[in-house]
Design a protein around this motif. Structure first.
Motif, PDB file in Angstrom:
ATOM      1  N   VAL A   1     -10.591  17.723 -10.674  1.00  0.00           N
ATOM      2  CA  VAL A   1     -11.993  17.739 -11.103  1.00  0.00           C
ATOM      3  C   VAL A   1     -12.393  16.403 -11.731  1.00  0.00           C
ATOM      4  O   VAL A   1     -13.470  15.870 -11.457  1.00  0.00           O
ATOM      5  CB  VAL A   1     -12.230  18.895 -12.110  1.00  0.00           C
ATOM      6  CG1 VAL A   1     -13.659  18.839 -12.649  1.00  0.00           C
ATOM      7  CG2 VAL A   1     -11.979  20.229 -11.439  1.00  0.00           C
ATOM      8  N   GLY A   2     -11.534  15.809 -12.560  1.00  0.00           N
ATOM      9  CA  GLY A   2     -11.859  14.527 -13.195  1.00  0.00           C
ATOM     10  C   GLY A   2     -11.989  13.408 -12.185  1.00  0.00           C
ATOM     11  O   GLY A   2     -12.905  12.577 -12.275  1.00  0.00           O
ATOM     12  N   GLU A   3     -11.070  13.373 -11.209  1.00  0.00           N
ATOM     13  CA  GLU A   3     -11.125  12.337 -10.174  1.00  0.00           C
ATOM     14  C   GLU A   3     -12.323  12.546  -9.254  1.00  0.00           C
ATOM     15  O   GLU A   3     -12.967  11.595  -8.813  1.00  0.00           O
ATOM     16  CB  GLU A   3      -9.818  12.359  -9.383  1.00  0.00           C
ATOM     17  CG  GLU A   3      -8.611  11.972 -10.222  1.00  0.00           C
ATOM     18  CD  GLU A   3      -7.290  12.345  -9.558  1.00  0.00           C
ATOM     19  OE1 GLU A   3      -6.239  11.886 -10.046  1.00  0.00           O
ATOM     20  OE2 GLU A   3      -7.315  13.106  -8.565  1.00  0.00           O
ATOM     21  N   LEU A   4     -12.640  13.817  -8.968  1.00  0.00           N
ATOM     22  CA  LEU A   4     -13.804  14.125  -8.138  1.00  0.00           C
ATOM     23  C   LEU A   4     -15.089  13.700  -8.855  1.00  0.00           C
ATOM     24  O   LEU A   4     -16.042  13.227  -8.219  1.00  0.00           O
ATOM     25  CB  LEU A   4     -13.836  15.618  -7.834  1.00  0.00           C
ATOM     26  CG  LEU A   4     -14.951  16.099  -6.907  1.00  0.00           C
ATOM     27  CD1 LEU A   4     -14.835  15.432  -5.546  1.00  0.00           C
ATOM     28  CD2 LEU A   4     -14.914  17.620  -6.769  1.00  0.00           C
TER      29      LEU A   4
ATOM     30  N   MET B   1     -16.880  20.217   1.290  1.00  0.00           N
ATOM     31  CA  MET B   1     -15.470  20.552   1.105  1.00  0.00           C
ATOM     32  C   MET B   1     -15.161  21.046  -0.313  1.00  0.00           C
ATOM     33  O   MET B   1     -14.237  21.846  -0.504  1.00  0.00           O
ATOM     34  CB  MET B   1     -14.599  19.335   1.433  1.00  0.00           C
ATOM     35  CG  MET B   1     -14.710  18.872   2.875  1.00  0.00           C
ATOM     36  SD  MET B   1     -13.877  17.302   3.162  1.00  0.00           S
ATOM     37  CE  MET B   1     -12.193  17.739   2.773  1.00  0.00           C
ATOM     38  N   ARG B   2     -15.911  20.575  -1.306  1.00  0.00           N
ATOM     39  CA  ARG B   2     -15.582  20.925  -2.689  1.00  0.00           C
ATOM     40  C   ARG B   2     -16.707  21.732  -3.344  1.00  0.00           C
ATOM     41  O   ARG B   2     -16.974  21.614  -4.548  1.00  0.00           O
ATOM     42  CB  ARG B   2     -15.334  19.646  -3.487  1.00  0.00           C
ATOM     43  CG  ARG B   2     -14.241  18.742  -2.932  1.00  0.00           C
ATOM     44  CD  ARG B   2     -12.876  19.430  -2.922  1.00  0.00           C
ATOM     45  NE  ARG B   2     -12.412  19.767  -4.258  1.00  0.00           N
ATOM     46  CZ  ARG B   2     -11.640  18.955  -4.985  1.00  0.00           C
ATOM     47  NH1 ARG B   2     -11.239  17.790  -4.509  1.00  0.00           N
ATOM     48  NH2 ARG B   2     -11.254  19.333  -6.190  1.00  0.00           N
TER      49      ARG B   2
ATOM     50  N   SER C   1     -17.977  23.788 -12.208  1.00  0.00           N
ATOM     51  CA  SER C   1     -17.965  22.735 -13.246  1.00  0.00           C
ATOM     52  C   SER C   1     -19.397  22.348 -13.611  1.00  0.00           C
ATOM     53  O   SER C   1     -20.217  22.030 -12.731  1.00  0.00           O
ATOM     54  CB  SER C   1     -17.196  21.507 -12.753  1.00  0.00           C
ATOM     55  OG  SER C   1     -17.328  20.449 -13.666  1.00  0.00           O
ATOM     56  N   VAL C   2     -19.706  22.372 -14.917  1.00  0.00           N
ATOM     57  CA  VAL C   2     -21.041  21.998 -15.391  1.00  0.00           C
ATOM     58  C   VAL C   2     -21.290  20.502 -15.175  1.00  0.00           C
ATOM     59  O   VAL C   2     -22.372  20.082 -14.750  1.00  0.00           O
ATOM     60  CB  VAL C   2     -21.192  22.343 -16.892  1.00  0.00           C
ATOM     61  CG1 VAL C   2     -22.556  21.877 -17.417  1.00  0.00           C
ATOM     62  CG2 VAL C   2     -21.013  23.831 -17.109  1.00  0.00           C
ATOM     63  N   SER C   3     -20.292  19.661 -15.468  1.00  0.00           N
ATOM     64  CA  SER C   3     -20.462  18.201 -15.323  1.00  0.00           C
ATOM     65  C   SER C   3     -20.665  17.811 -13.868  1.00  0.00           C
ATOM     66  O   SER C   3     -21.485  16.940 -13.551  1.00  0.00           O
ATOM     67  CB  SER C   3     -19.249  17.476 -15.902  1.00  0.00           C
ATOM     68  OG  SER C   3     -18.064  17.854 -15.215  1.00  0.00           O
ATOM     69  N   LEU C   4     -19.927  18.477 -12.942  1.00  0.00           N
ATOM     70  CA  LEU C   4     -20.093  18.142 -11.520  1.00  0.00           C
ATOM     71  C   LEU C   4     -21.485  18.543 -11.032  1.00  0.00           C
ATOM     72  O   LEU C   4     -22.108  17.827 -10.241  1.00  0.00           O
ATOM     73  CB  LEU C   4     -19.023  18.851 -10.688  1.00  0.00           C
ATOM     74  CG  LEU C   4     -17.582  18.330 -10.853  1.00  0.00           C
ATOM     75  CD1 LEU C   4     -16.638  19.126  -9.956  1.00  0.00           C
ATOM     76  CD2 LEU C   4     -17.493  16.851 -10.514  1.00  0.00           C
ATOM     77  N   ARG C   5     -21.985  19.711 -11.490  1.00  0.00           N
ATOM     78  CA  ARG C   5     -23.338  20.117 -11.095  1.00  0.00           C
ATOM     79  C   ARG C   5     -24.376  19.114 -11.612  1.00  0.00           C
ATOM     80  O   ARG C   5     -25.355  18.806 -10.921  1.00  0.00           O
ATOM     81  CB  ARG C   5     -23.635  21.519 -11.640  1.00  0.00           C
ATOM     82  CG  ARG C   5     -22.872  22.628 -10.949  1.00  0.00           C
ATOM     83  CD  ARG C   5     -23.584  23.971 -11.119  1.00  0.00           C
ATOM     84  NE  ARG C   5     -23.841  24.278 -12.514  1.00  0.00           N
ATOM     85  CZ  ARG C   5     -23.005  24.953 -13.313  1.00  0.00           C
ATOM     86  NH1 ARG C   5     -21.834  25.375 -12.836  1.00  0.00           N
ATOM     87  NH2 ARG C   5     -23.327  25.213 -14.565  1.00  0.00           N
ATOM     88  N   SER C   6     -24.165  18.587 -12.799  1.00  0.00           N
ATOM     89  CA  SER C   6     -25.091  17.588 -13.358  1.00  0.00           C
ATOM     90  C   SER C   6     -25.106  16.318 -12.511  1.00  0.00           C
ATOM     91  O   SER C   6     -26.168  15.760 -12.223  1.00  0.00           O
ATOM     92  CB  SER C   6     -24.692  17.271 -14.797  1.00  0.00           C
ATOM     93  OG  SER C   6     -25.473  16.209 -15.315  1.00  0.00           O
TER      94      SER C   6
END
Length: 526
Positions: A444-447, A477-478, A485-490
């Motif tokens: 998740v961090g690298e993504l 794919m992800r 993940s809240v941060s990824l959605r942001s």
């Protein structure tokens, strides 16, 4: 079977825009060798002219003053301020002792250059006078042209006009005298015409006329005396007087009005004149152009940070001055080989002679030391030199790619600040068919690092084609990880916002193009 890399290391981005390389010609190097020195503090430089005598000081007309500068030091020698109105033009006499200047009031004054005192005042024009000149090798007469559409031929000693030449229908703003005959000169007017005058003709009518097509800002004779160049609008045109006023060429490389032209010669380093002459033109677009009229092409172009209104070139080819509308004179000085020799010979007496080094023995192939010279020995002419290949220092991502550690290479380069390296690694992974595998294995961090990079640089034209495809694959794919993940959605929302803003910009540009295209089409048809 071991997997092979698709390219050599270090990896470089394919999408990187190539820097524009220009092969500078010898002539461009010559014009660029005039080191520009700014003379500030003037107001609206209207005219520039060089003295034909040795030393070649130049006169700068600005506001209600006439300043004379040294072409050697580019410093002010003297200033004449005996004017009641703004000065518009100036001209040196052939011996350099007198200088004539004209004013907005219509008055023409003749000054002694050394004492700066007015010797004669010529009053006959009823409107502003912008052109005044001493004919070549003629010390007794003056030519002037004014906004009263009159051209006058003056007797300087008697302060009276010998002839009043009529024919122009609008302002007369420029002119030039023939380099081969003192009785012949040309004048240019805002009525779009240039007229050739011959004072030997009894009826005092113009003997030839050419039509420039725009208000004429400047006109000059070329060194042969059989050709003239005219400037007006955004074009400089070349005319053959011996051929009956035939148009030979039209140069339209300026974007705005051409205000002044002069003749410049290519080099005089050895004391002898070059036969290669160029037409130098300056315009309100801030460009100076050098035009080779023998081959009908522009050979040099130089940009200045202000609209240009006047240009002059010294007879010894060492100084070039350009006047701008904001009161700055861009003076270019070039040292010649002759002057460098004079300077070195003048200071030779005061120099300490260098200690002479002992003469080294020339090594021959028959000597043993010839084969033991070492790396510090310079090769002589004819030697075959074997160069040792330089060791290439690889970055961390290149080392990882070399070991086929694809995911680690992508993560390491994402942590850096160089987008070109990131794109280069992505291209390498695409070539190896490993990019999708790397995206699948990112945590998740690298993504998050990858999505942040895509969001930041996807709207840049040179990266857009690759990064938009990467963004689409990442979302497909992800998708589960992004929802969790809240941060990824942001970051995905930020990416969507950036794409929408770019699309809006592209729509606005298309609308503007749709408005401008019909206007350009109608302008071309006219």
């Amino acid at each position: 079977m071991a997997e092979q890399p698709s390219k050599l290391f270090p990896v470089k981005p394919k999408l990187k825009s190539k820097p524009r390389t220009t092969n500078q010609t010898s002539e461009s190097k010559y014009w660029s060798s005039f080191k520009t020195h700014q003379i500030p503090g003037l107001i609206s430089v209207r005219s520039l002219s060089f003295s034909p005598t040795t030393g070649h000081p130049f006169a700068v007309v600005h506001s209600a003053r006439l300043s004379i500068y040294s072409s050697e030091t580019l410093s002010s020698i003297s200033t004449i301020s005996s004017f009641s109105d703004a000065v518009t033009g100036a001209s040196f006499r052939s011996d350099g002792r007198l200088i004539a200047a004209c004013e907005i009031s219509g008055r023409i004054q003749v000054f002694d250059r050394n004492t700066r005192g007015p010797l004669r005042q010529l009053k006959s024009h009823t409107r502003p006078v912008y052109y005044v000149q001493f004919p070549l090798l003629d010390k007794l007469h003056l030519i002037s042209g004014g906004d009263d559409a009159l051209v006058k031929y003056w007797d300087v000693a008697g302060q009276t006009p010998i002839s009043e030449l009529r024919g122009h229908k609008d302002y007369v703003r420029c002119g030039d005298s023939s380099p081969i005959n003192t009785d012949i000169f040309v004048t240019g007017s805002y009525d779009h015409t240039v007229k050739l005058w011959d004072m030997r003709v009894a009826d005092r009518k113009s003997v030839m006329e050419v039509h420039h097509g725009k208000p004429v800002e400047d006109v000059i004779f070329l060194p042969s005396g059989g050709l003239i160049a005219t400037a007006g609008g955004n074009s400089v045109k070349l005319w053959d007087l011996l051929g009956g006023g035939k148009l030979l060429s039209s140069m339209e490389s300026h974007n705005m009005t051409v205000k002044s032209i002069c003749v410049g010669k290519i080099g005089r380093d050895s004391g002898e004149e070059s036969n290669q002459s160029r037409i130098l033109s300056v315009g309100l677009d801030g460009y100076m152009k050098a035009f080779d009229y023998a081959n009908m092409r522009v050979t040099h172009s130089q940009r200045f940070p202000a609209p240009l209104v006047s240009v002059a070139f010294s007879p010894d080819c060492s100084t070039r001055v350009i006047g701008s509308s904001n009161g700055i004179v861009f003076a270019g000085k070039r040292k010649t080989k002759e002057k460098e020799k004079e300077e070195s010979s003048s200071t030779l007496f005061w120099r300490v002679a260098p200690v002479k080094q002992p003469r080294r023995e020339v090594l021959k192939p028959s000597y043993y030391r010839y084969f033991q010279r070492g790396q510090g020995e310079k090769p002589s002419e004819g030697d075959y030199v074997v160069m040792r290949p330089k060791k290439v220092k690889l970055a961390e991502h290149d080392k990882l790619l070399k070991k086929f550690r694809h995911k680690e290479a992508l993560v390491s380069v994402l942590g850096g600040k160089n987008p070109e390296n990131v794109v280069a690694v992505m291209e390498e992974l695409v070539a190896r068919r490993k990019l999708m595998t790397c995206i699948t294995n990112l945590d998740v961090g690298e993504l998050e690092l990858l999505i942040m990079f895509v969001q930041k640089y996807c709207t840049m034209p040179r990266y857009a084609s690759l990064l938009f495809k990467v963004a689409k694959r990442v979302i497909e794919m992800r998708a589960e990880d992004i929802r969790a993940s809240v941060s990824l959605r942001s970051h995905i929302r930020n990416l969507k916002r950036s794409v929408e803003e770019e699309l809006q910009i592209q729509r606005s540009l298309l609308e503007i193009q749709g408005i401008i295209s019909p206007l350009l089409t109608s302008a071309v048809r006219r």
